[in-house]
Design a protein around this motif. Sequence first.
Motif, PDB file in Angstrom:
ATOM      1  N   ARG A 130      -2.399   5.335   2.084  1.00 28.17           N
ATOM      2  CA  ARG A 130      -3.386   4.281   2.358  1.00 28.17           C
ATOM      3  C   ARG A 130      -3.190   3.714   3.766  1.00 28.17           C
ATOM      4  O   ARG A 130      -4.151   3.455   4.479  1.00 28.17           O
TER       5      ARG A 130
ATOM      6  N   PRO B 175       0.844  -1.199   0.000  1.00 30.25           N
ATOM      7  CA  PRO B 175       0.000   0.000   0.000  1.00 30.25           C
ATOM      8  C   PRO B 175       0.877   1.246   0.000  1.00 30.25           C
ATOM      9  O   PRO B 175       2.075   1.179   0.282  1.00 30.25           O
TER      10      PRO B 175
ATOM     11  N   GLN C  34      -4.664   6.184   6.108  1.00 27.67           N
ATOM     12  CA  GLN C  34      -6.130   6.130   6.044  1.00 27.67           C
ATOM     13  C   GLN C  34      -6.662   4.946   6.843  1.00 27.67           C
ATOM     14  O   GLN C  34      -7.640   5.078   7.583  1.00 27.67           O
TER      15      GLN C  34
END
Length: 139
Positions: free
Chosen positions: A127, A123, A130
């Motif tokens: 990401r 990732p 998040q």
Amino acid sequence: MWHGIACNDEGSVAEINLAYSGLKGNMISGTYGYLAPELAYTMIVTEKCDVYSFGVLALEVLMGKYPGELIANLHSSAGTRVHLKDVLDDRLSPPTGQKIAYELDLMLNLAISCLHTNPQSRPTMQRVCQQLEMQASNN
């Protein structure tokens, strides 16, 4: 400048800029075992190198020790399922509630996703942030 992540005073993950001087000519500077494997071949630092280092560090926090053997097993056996009970630092009491076990398992899986040998399969740090923010907001 290189982008990285850190926790702010409220325990939230926040992006920070770090002065990065890891590469000097053909020399790679960093702690062995935390550097992404592709650095040995390309000598090009990318965001995915940071992602790999984050995965190593996150596993080390969960395990209470450097996760070298686990990383070697993950790299040699694609699709290996790792169970929290097998890696969690045995100096700590096991999680007593399902919620804590679930959150630790999410962290374990996030860390493992950061350790793919193929950098494109990892990732992005955005990401990762998040996912951590989503996990924190669910508390």
